[in-house]
Write a protein that holds these residues in place. Structure first.
Motif, PDB file in Angstrom:
ATOM      1  N   ALA A 167       0.843  -1.188   0.000  1.00  0.00           N
ATOM      2  CA  ALA A 167       0.000   0.000   0.000  1.00  0.00           C
ATOM      3  C   ALA A 167       0.881   1.241   0.000  1.00  0.00           C
ATOM      4  CB  ALA A 167      -0.926  -0.002   1.217  1.00  0.00           C
ATOM      5  N   LYS A 168       0.271   2.399  -0.145  1.00  0.00           N
ATOM      6  CA  LYS A 168       1.025   3.632  -0.312  1.00  0.00           C
ATOM      7  C   LYS A 168       1.769   4.034   0.957  1.00  0.00           C
ATOM      8  CE  LYS A 168       0.515   8.323  -2.120  1.00  0.00           C
ATOM      9  NZ  LYS A 168      -0.424   9.295  -2.727  1.00  0.00           N
ATOM     10  N   PHE A 169       1.120   3.901   2.126  1.00  0.00           N
ATOM     11  CA  PHE A 169       1.782   4.334   3.360  1.00  0.00           C
ATOM     12  C   PHE A 169       1.374   3.459   4.544  1.00  0.00           C
ATOM     13  CE2 PHE A 169      -1.908   7.079   2.481  1.00  0.00           C
ATOM     14  CZ  PHE A 169      -2.725   6.813   3.575  1.00  0.00           C
ATOM     15  N   ASN A 170       1.262   2.169   4.320  1.00  0.00           N
ATOM     16  CA  ASN A 170       0.758   1.273   5.359  1.00  0.00           C
ATOM     17  C   ASN A 170       1.609   0.004   5.390  1.00  0.00           C
ATOM     18  OD1 ASN A 170      -0.788  -0.179   7.142  1.00  0.00           O
ATOM     19  ND2 ASN A 170      -2.414  -0.641   5.697  1.00  0.00           N
ATOM     20  N   VAL A 171       2.153  -0.339   6.564  1.00  0.00           N
ATOM     21  CA  VAL A 171       2.961  -1.556   6.686  1.00  0.00           C
ATOM     22  C   VAL A 171       2.230  -2.650   7.457  1.00  0.00           C
ATOM     23  CG1 VAL A 171       5.082  -0.200   6.618  1.00  0.00           C
ATOM     24  CG2 VAL A 171       4.111  -0.848   8.838  1.00  0.00           C
ATOM     25  N   THR A 172       1.010  -2.375   7.917  1.00  0.00           N
ATOM     26  CA  THR A 172       0.336  -3.274   8.855  1.00  0.00           C
ATOM     27  C   THR A 172       0.223  -4.694   8.325  1.00  0.00           C
ATOM     28  OG1 THR A 172      -0.911  -1.424   9.772  1.00  0.00           O
ATOM     29  CG2 THR A 172      -1.761  -3.629  10.210  1.00  0.00           C
ATOM     30  N   GLN A 173      -0.126  -4.859   7.039  1.00  0.00           N
ATOM     31  CA  GLN A 173      -0.346  -6.206   6.521  1.00  0.00           C
ATOM     32  C   GLN A 173       0.945  -7.020   6.440  1.00  0.00           C
ATOM     33  OE1 GLN A 173      -0.693  -3.244   5.064  1.00  0.00           O
ATOM     34  NE2 GLN A 173      -1.183  -3.436   2.888  1.00  0.00           N
ATOM     35  N   GLY A 174       2.083  -6.385   6.289  1.00  0.00           N
ATOM     36  CA  GLY A 174       3.346  -7.111   6.272  1.00  0.00           C
ATOM     37  C   GLY A 174       3.845  -7.466   7.659  1.00  0.00           C
ATOM     38  N   LYS A 175       3.205  -6.892   8.673  1.00  0.00           N
ATOM     39  CA  LYS A 175       3.653  -7.063  10.051  1.00  0.00           C
ATOM     40  C   LYS A 175       2.759  -7.984  10.872  1.00  0.00           C
ATOM     41  CE  LYS A 175       7.137  -4.030  10.157  1.00  0.00           C
ATOM     42  NZ  LYS A 175       8.495  -4.361  10.658  1.00  0.00           N
ATOM     43  N   ASN A 176       1.728  -8.548  10.253  1.00  0.00           N
ATOM     44  CA  ASN A 176       0.752  -9.270  11.063  1.00  0.00           C
ATOM     45  C   ASN A 176       0.408 -10.668  10.566  1.00  0.00           C
ATOM     46  OD1 ASN A 176      -0.398  -7.709  13.483  1.00  0.00           O
ATOM     47  ND2 ASN A 176      -0.186  -6.127  11.906  1.00  0.00           N
ATOM     48  N   TRP A 177       1.311 -11.277   9.796  1.00  0.00           N
ATOM     49  CA  TRP A 177       1.086 -12.677   9.419  1.00  0.00           C
ATOM     50  C   TRP A 177       1.117 -13.557  10.668  1.00  0.00           C
ATOM     51  CZ3 TRP A 177       0.381 -14.750   4.441  1.00  0.00           C
ATOM     52  CH2 TRP A 177       0.401 -13.808   3.414  1.00  0.00           C
ATOM     53  N   ASP A 178       0.199 -14.505  10.724  1.00  0.00           N
ATOM     54  CA  ASP A 178       0.114 -15.391  11.889  1.00  0.00           C
ATOM     55  C   ASP A 178       1.465 -16.016  12.201  1.00  0.00           C
ATOM     56  OD1 ASP A 178      -2.571 -14.858  12.045  1.00  0.00           O
ATOM     57  OD2 ASP A 178      -3.244 -16.861  11.434  1.00  0.00           O
ATOM     58  N   ARG A 179       1.866 -15.887  13.446  1.00  0.00           N
ATOM     59  CA  ARG A 179       3.068 -16.536  14.003  1.00  0.00           C
ATOM     60  C   ARG A 179       4.338 -16.209  13.223  1.00  0.00           C
ATOM     61  NH1 ARG A 179       1.651 -22.626  14.165  1.00  0.00           N
ATOM     62  NH2 ARG A 179       0.509 -22.076  12.281  1.00  0.00           N
ATOM     63  N   SER A 180       4.385 -15.017  12.648  1.00  0.00           N
ATOM     64  CA  SER A 180       5.587 -14.602  11.925  1.00  0.00           C
ATOM     65  C   SER A 180       6.640 -13.989  12.841  1.00  0.00           C
ATOM     66  CB  SER A 180       5.214 -13.584  10.840  1.00  0.00           C
ATOM     67  OG  SER A 180       4.560 -12.447  11.408  1.00  0.00           O
ATOM     68  N   GLY A 181       6.253 -13.609  14.039  1.00  0.00           N
ATOM     69  CA  GLY A 181       7.169 -13.049  15.033  1.00  0.00           C
ATOM     70  C   GLY A 181       7.084 -13.823  16.331  1.00  0.00           C
ATOM     71  N   ALA A 182       7.886 -13.402  17.295  1.00  0.00           N
ATOM     72  CA  ALA A 182       7.900 -14.087  18.588  1.00  0.00           C
ATOM     73  C   ALA A 182       8.119 -13.075  19.701  1.00  0.00           C
ATOM     74  CB  ALA A 182       9.000 -15.152  18.619  1.00  0.00           C
ATOM     75  N   MET A 183       7.687 -13.460  20.902  1.00  0.00           N
ATOM     76  CA  MET A 183       7.887 -12.618  22.067  1.00  0.00           C
ATOM     77  C   MET A 183       8.148 -13.513  23.274  1.00  0.00           C
ATOM     78  SD  MET A 183       5.483  -9.383  23.240  1.00  0.00           S
ATOM     79  CE  MET A 183       5.254  -8.904  21.518  1.00  0.00           C
ATOM     80  N   GLY A 184       9.053 -13.062  24.152  1.00  0.00           N
ATOM     81  CA  GLY A 184       9.356 -13.844  25.346  1.00  0.00           C
ATOM     82  C   GLY A 184      10.846 -13.865  25.653  1.00  0.00           C
ATOM     83  N   PRO A 185      11.394 -14.876  26.310  1.00  0.00           N
ATOM     84  CA  PRO A 185      10.636 -16.008  26.840  1.00  0.00           C
ATOM     85  C   PRO A 185       9.728 -15.637  28.029  1.00  0.00           C
ATOM     86  CG  PRO A 185      12.999 -16.506  26.685  1.00  0.00           C
ATOM     87  CD  PRO A 185      12.840 -15.017  26.507  1.00  0.00           C
ATOM     88  N   TRP A 186      10.104 -14.564  28.739  1.00  0.00           N
ATOM     89  CA  TRP A 186       9.469 -14.241  30.016  1.00  0.00           C
ATOM     90  C   TRP A 186       9.428 -12.741  30.210  1.00  0.00           C
ATOM     91  CZ3 TRP A 186      13.635 -18.034  30.482  1.00  0.00           C
ATOM     92  CH2 TRP A 186      14.910 -17.464  30.354  1.00  0.00           C
ATOM     93  N   LEU A 187       8.795 -12.335  31.302  1.00  0.00           N
ATOM     94  CA  LEU A 187       8.823 -10.945  31.742  1.00  0.00           C
ATOM     95  C   LEU A 187       9.851 -10.797  32.847  1.00  0.00           C
ATOM     96  CD1 LEU A 187       5.003 -10.119  32.122  1.00  0.00           C
ATOM     97  CD2 LEU A 187       6.462  -9.754  30.116  1.00  0.00           C
ATOM     98  N   VAL A 188      10.646  -9.744  32.748  1.00  0.00           N
ATOM     99  CA  VAL A 188      11.552  -9.364  33.827  1.00  0.00           C
ATOM    100  C   VAL A 188      11.013  -8.071  34.424  1.00  0.00           C
ATOM    101  CG1 VAL A 188      13.886  -8.613  34.415  1.00  0.00           C
ATOM    102  CG2 VAL A 188      13.543 -10.465  32.753  1.00  0.00           C
ATOM    103  N   PRO A 189      10.661  -8.055  35.717  1.00  0.00           N
ATOM    104  CA  PRO A 189      10.130  -6.826  36.311  1.00  0.00           C
ATOM    105  C   PRO A 189      11.083  -5.655  36.121  1.00  0.00           C
ATOM    106  CG  PRO A 189       9.755  -8.672  37.782  1.00  0.00           C
ATOM    107  CD  PRO A 189      10.638  -9.190  36.675  1.00  0.00           C
ATOM    108  N   PHE A 190      10.524  -4.498  35.802  1.00  0.00           N
ATOM    109  CA  PHE A 190      11.311  -3.289  35.607  1.00  0.00           C
ATOM    110  C   PHE A 190      11.390  -2.549  36.932  1.00  0.00           C
ATOM    111  CE2 PHE A 190      11.568   1.260  34.304  1.00  0.00           C
ATOM    112  CZ  PHE A 190      12.838   1.211  33.732  1.00  0.00           C
ATOM    113  N   THR A 191      12.593  -2.500  37.482  1.00  0.00           N
ATOM    114  CA  THR A 191      12.778  -1.906  38.806  1.00  0.00           C
ATOM    115  C   THR A 191      13.831  -0.819  38.836  1.00  0.00           C
ATOM    116  OG1 THR A 191      14.381  -3.645  39.393  1.00  0.00           O
ATOM    117  CG2 THR A 191      12.068  -4.043  39.968  1.00  0.00           C
ATOM    118  N   ASP A 192      14.605  -0.675  37.755  1.00  0.00           N
ATOM    119  CA  ASP A 192      15.707   0.283  37.761  1.00  0.00           C
ATOM    120  C   ASP A 192      15.920   0.817  36.349  1.00  0.00           C
ATOM    121  OD1 ASP A 192      18.830   0.935  37.555  1.00  0.00           O
ATOM    122  OD2 ASP A 192      18.227   1.090  39.654  1.00  0.00           O
TER     123      ASP A 192
END
Length: 283
Positions: A167-192
């Protein structure tokens, strides 16, 4: 302390992760269905207390997204000086940040496959640090931004490059394919503040270092990201900001070095461990 969402024995659990395994804590906190609800209640300290001295409950489990029910995932694009220079468009550093949304369905957990779709094979990697909001806020001042962050995690903001140009000014469709990215493994509390201000990030593909930089070099620091995004939308506990990737993504090589089945992508950042995923074609 590290907190994760996992699947084990056919159910989704949250709890603490140690070198020995996983300590399920969700059965003890029925009032909180997910880590998003834990964060909204300011309950990470209670989880940490409950985990003290506890033995592991699971040695076999699979990682899910740390916050599988995030209300909003907002990504910051082109946020390192060298990354901006990659575009070779002759422009100076932008006055405001580029943003786009991602949906939870476009991510998978640590250790799970990244999926290359049959429609297009330009799957690329982008290693990033993600911040998880812990306190509701609107028009948050930069000086107060860190007070609104509950935890940090890692992200591989996987992208189907050809589709960001559909599209002319939209990247959303290239960024949202099912399971194309990953997040994790865990959360580290932000304290500092040093967890962000002194952190470095690296991305490796099959052990080959592709990306590395210091978060302090971001064009738009995380304090500014929180301020800017909260100007136009209220940030809520469990919302995630994916903060930007350094230079070195596969699309910027000549010829491009896109991911293929069997490749292993590892994203590492100071104090956050390593997010690791193998690439597979969609079945």
């Amino acid at each position: 302390m590290r907190f994760a969402t996992v699947r084990a024995g056919g159910e989704r659990l949250y709890g603490a992760v140690s070198e020995a395994g996983f300590v399920a804590l969700s059965p003890d906190f029925a009032e909180w269905a997910s880590l998003r609800e834990v964060i909204a209640a300011g309950g990470l300290a209670r989880l940490a207390k409950a985990a003290e001295g506890r033995g592991v409950t699971h040695e076999s489990f699979t990682y899910d997204l740390p916050v599988p029910d995030a209300r909003a995932i907002i990504c910051v694009g082109v946020n390192f000086p060298d990354r901006n220079a990659e575009y070779k468009d002759g422009t100076d550093l932008p006055p405001n940040m580029s943003l786009f949304p991602r949906f939870a369905s476009s991510f998978t957990g640590h250790g799970q496959p990244l999926i290359r779709p049959p429609e297009n094979h330009t799957l690329d990697y982008e290693g990033e640090v993600a911040v998880v909001i812990g306190k509701t806020g609107r028009r948050i001042a930069q000086a107060d931004a860190y007070d609104h962050i509950a935890a940090l995690t890692l992200c591989n903001e996987g992208t189907i490059r050809d589709w960001v140009r559909h599209a002319k000014f939209n990247v959303t469709q290239g960024k949202n394919w099912d399971r194309s990215g990953a997040m994790g493994p865990w959360l580290v509390p932000f304290t500092d503040a040093s967890q962000i201000d002194e952190a470095r990030i690296e991305t490796r593909v099959n052990g080959d270092l592709r990306q590395q930089d210091a978060l302090a070099r971001m064009i738009f620091p995380i304090r500014r990201q929180v301020e800017y995004i909260s100007t136009f939308m209220t940030l809520h506990p469990g919302d995630i900001i994916v903060t930007g990737t350094p230079t070195g993504a596969g699309a910027r090589f000549d010829p491009p070095r896109y991911l293929v089945p069997g490749d292993v992508v590892e994203v590492t950042a100071t104090g956050l461990g390593t997010l690791r995923n193998r690439v597979e074609d969609e079945a």
